[in-house]
Design a protein around this motif. Structure first.
Motif, mmCIF file in Angstrom:
data_model
loop_
_atom_site.group_PDB
_atom_site.id
_atom_site.type_symbol
_atom_site.label_atom_id
_atom_site.label_comp_id
_atom_site.label_asym_id
_atom_site.label_seq_id
_atom_site.Cartn_x
_atom_site.Cartn_y
_atom_site.Cartn_z
ATOM 1 N N GLY A 282 170.183 -61.429 23.043
ATOM 2 C CA GLY A 282 170.028 -60.512 21.919
ATOM 3 C C GLY A 282 168.593 -60.169 21.592
ATOM 4 O O GLY A 282 168.314 -59.700 20.485
ATOM 5 N N CYS A 283 167.670 -60.355 22.541
ATOM 6 C CA CYS A 283 166.252 -60.045 22.272
ATOM 7 C C CYS A 283 166.021 -58.541 22.416
ATOM 8 O O CYS A 283 166.133 -57.978 23.515
ATOM 9 N N ALA A 284 165.698 -57.883 21.326
ATOM 10 C CA ALA A 284 165.480 -56.432 21.343
ATOM 11 C C ALA A 284 164.201 -56.065 22.087
ATOM 12 O O ALA A 284 164.111 -54.982 22.674
ATOM 13 N N VAL A 285 163.216 -56.946 22.051
ATOM 14 C CA VAL A 285 161.957 -56.675 22.750
ATOM 15 C C VAL A 285 162.187 -56.672 24.263
ATOM 16 O O VAL A 285 161.754 -55.767 24.980
ATOM 17 N N ALA A 286 162.896 -57.686 24.747
ATOM 18 C CA ALA A 286 163.191 -57.752 26.180
ATOM 19 C C ALA A 286 164.022 -56.553 26.621
ATOM 20 O O ALA A 286 163.808 -55.996 27.708
ATOM 21 N N ALA A 287 164.970 -56.135 25.776
ATOM 22 C CA ALA A 287 165.796 -54.978 26.116
ATOM 23 C C ALA A 287 164.948 -53.713 26.229
ATOM 24 O O ALA A 287 165.175 -52.877 27.114
ATOM 25 N N ALA A 288 163.962 -53.564 25.330
ATOM 26 C CA ALA A 288 163.088 -52.391 25.369
ATOM 27 C C ALA A 288 162.219 -52.384 26.623
ATOM 28 O O ALA A 288 161.938 -51.327 27.192
ATOM 29 N N ILE A 289 161.796 -53.564 27.064
ATOM 30 C CA ILE A 289 161.025 -53.658 28.303
ATOM 31 C C ILE A 289 161.906 -53.302 29.495
ATOM 32 O O ILE A 289 161.507 -52.548 30.393
ATOM 33 N N ASP A 291 164.563 -51.383 29.652
ATOM 34 C CA ASP A 291 164.972 -49.977 29.779
ATOM 35 C C ASP A 291 163.785 -49.011 29.729
ATOM 36 O O ASP A 291 163.974 -47.793 29.643
ATOM 37 N N GLY A 292 162.566 -49.558 29.775
ATOM 38 C CA GLY A 292 161.387 -48.705 29.898
ATOM 39 C C GLY A 292 160.823 -48.169 28.604
ATOM 40 O O GLY A 292 159.865 -47.390 28.615
ATOM 41 N N ARG A 293 161.355 -48.593 27.460
ATOM 42 C CA ARG A 293 160.824 -48.109 26.182
ATOM 43 C C ARG A 293 159.533 -48.809 25.782
ATOM 44 O O ARG A 293 158.782 -48.301 24.951
ATOM 45 N N LEU A 294 159.263 -49.985 26.339
ATOM 46 C CA LEU A 294 158.079 -50.758 25.984
ATOM 47 C C LEU A 294 157.363 -51.192 27.259
ATOM 48 O O LEU A 294 157.977 -51.786 28.158
ATOM 49 N N ASP A 295 156.068 -50.898 27.315
ATOM 50 C CA ASP A 295 155.241 -51.297 28.449
ATOM 51 C C ASP A 295 155.054 -52.814 28.414
ATOM 52 O O ASP A 295 154.608 -53.360 27.401
ATOM 53 N N PRO A 296 155.398 -53.521 29.496
ATOM 54 C CA PRO A 296 155.218 -54.983 29.497
ATOM 55 C C PRO A 296 153.788 -55.401 29.211
ATOM 56 O O PRO A 296 153.561 -56.439 28.572
#
Length: 343
Positions: A282-289, A291-296
Motif C-alpha cells: 500500500g505504499c503510494a510513493v512506490a506506486a508512483a515510482i 508507474d512513472g509519476r515520480l522520478d526515483p
C-alpha cells in the motif's frame, strides 16, 4: 521620503532601537569591523558585545539592521528572514548567510545538464529562510537548448519561478530586475563558477564584483571572497555570496517539505502512517515510482535531505535525542521479544 526606506527599513523596527542610537544596515562583515549603510551614507563601525547577546541569532550578518551609538554597533534588530546553513565541517552551529531578504535567487548555470539535486538542496534552505525563492539559470548564451534546460528545472522546482539569463547578451535581465524593486533585498546563492558575480555586474551596469575569464568547459572562476550587500541603480539591494563548497541543512524540515511537496503529498496516501517507502504494502510513493509519476532520483533526494535534517535535529535538540533513544530502545525490545526469534 525617509532615506532609510531605500535600504529596506521597516518603520516597526524603530520600537527596538535603544535610546540614543540610530539604525544602519550591515553591508559587509570583516574581522573586527562592520561596513554599514546609514542615513548619512556608508560607515565603518566596530561591533559591540551586544550584537552577540542572543546566541540563537549567531551575531551580525550581511543584511542585518543594527543600532549604532557613535562608531559602535551596540544591538542587533529583529530579523524578518534569514538564509541559514550549518557551518562547514563537523559542527552543528548555525551560520546566517544573509538576513532580512525578500527574495533568494538560487543561481545555477545552463552549461551542463541540470543539476537538479543541487538545486533542490538550495531551494530547501531558501524556502526555510522566509523569503521567496527564485531559480536563475545563467549563461544562456552557452546553452544549445535553453527551453529544455529551463523546463527540466521548472518541473522539479515546484511553485518556484525559473528564469534563464545571459549576463553577456542581456537576455532575461529585465525579468530578474523585475523581482528587485526599490528597497527590496535579494541574495544570490549557489556554487562557485555559476556566474553570480557576472550577474551582479550586469544588473548593476558596472563592474562592482570581480570576475575571471570563462574556462574551456564554459565554467567561470568565482572571485567573490566575502558576502557583500550592493545597492543597484534601480534602488534594490543585492547580496553577492561566495560559492559554497557545502550547503548543510540547519533544521530545515519545513524547507524540505516545501521543496518536495509532491513526494510528501504522495506519502500521505500510504496505507501505513509509518511507511518507510521501502516495499511496504500500500505504499503510494512506490506506486508512483513504478508507474512513472515520480522520478526515483527525486525520491532519493528527498530521503537524503530528510535524513540529513533529522541528524541535524538530533545534534541541536536534546528532547529529539531523548525521543530517538526511546524509539530505538522500544524497537530493540520488540525484536528481542519476538516468539520465533533465533536464539
Amino acid at each position: 521620503m525617509n532615506p532609510l526606506s531605500s535600504l529596506g527599513w521597516r518603520p516597526e523596527l524603530a520600537e527596538h532601537l535603544l535610546p540614543g542610537t540610530v539604525p544602519a544596515r550591515v553591508a559587509r562583515v570583516d574581522r573586527g569591523r562592520l561596513a554599514v549603510l546609514a542615513a548619512d551614507g556608508e560607515r565603518r563601525v566596530h561591533p559591540g558585545a551586544g550584537l552577540h547577546a542572543d546566541p540563537a541569532l549567531g551575531g551580525p550578518a550581511v543584511g542585518d539592521w543594527v543600532a549604532l551609538r557613535g562608531e559602535l554597533a551596540v544591538a542587533l534588530l529583529p530579523r524578518t528572514s534569514a538564509f541559514v546553513r550549518t557551518g562547514a565541517g563537523r559542527t552543528s552551529t548555525a551560520q546566517v548567510v544573509a538576513a532580512n531578504l525578500d527574495v533568494v535567487l538560487v543561481v545555477d548555470a545552463l552549461t551542463a545538464d541540470p543539476r537538479l539535486r543541487r538545486v533542490e538542496r538550495y531551494l530547501a534552505v531558501a524556502w526555510s529562510s522566509g523569503a521567496t525563492p527564485v531559480v536563475v539559470l545563467t549563461k544562456a548564451d552557452l546553452c544549445d537548448d535553453v527551453a529544455a534546460g529551463v523546463e527540466a528545472v521548472r518541473e522539479d522546482a515546484l511553485g518556484v519561478e525559473v528564469l534563464a539569463v545571459s549576463s553577456w547578451t542581456g537576455e532575461g535581465l529585465d525579468a530578474v530586475g523585475g523581482l528587485l524593486g526599490p528597497g527590496r533585498t535579494a541574495a544570490m546563492v549557489g556554487p562557485s563558477g555559476v556566474g553570480k558575480s557576472s550577474l551582479l555586474n550586469a544588473l548593476a551596469g558596472d563592474a562592482v564584483a570581480g570576475t575571471r575569464e570563462i574556462r574551456g568547459d564554459g565554467r567561470g572562476r568565482h572571485t567573490t571572497t566575502a558576502r557583500e550587500l550592493h545597492l543597484l541603480p534601480g534602488g534594490a539591494l543585492l547580496v553577492d555570496t561566495p560559492g559554497m563548497r557545502e550547503l548543510a541543512l540547519h533544521d530545515d524540515a519545513a524547507g524540505v517539505a516545501a521543496t518536495y511537496a509532491d513526494v510528501a503529498d504522495l506519502a500521505q496516501d500510504c496505507r501505513f502512517r509509518d511507511c518507510g517507502h521501502g516495499g511496504e504494502p500500500g505504499c503510494a510513493v512506490a506506486a508512483a515510482i513504478d508507474d512513472g509519476r515520480l522520478d526515483p532520483a527525486r525520491f532519493l533526494g528527498w530521503r537524503k535531505l530528510q535524513a540529513e535534517q533529522h541528524r541535524q535535529l538530533l545534534r541541536v535538540d536534546a528532547r529529539a535525542r531523548a525521543e530517538e533513544r526511546a524509539r530505538l530502545r522500544a524497537l530493540h525490545r520488540s525484536l528481542r521479544d519476538q516468539p520465533y526469534r533465533t536464539r
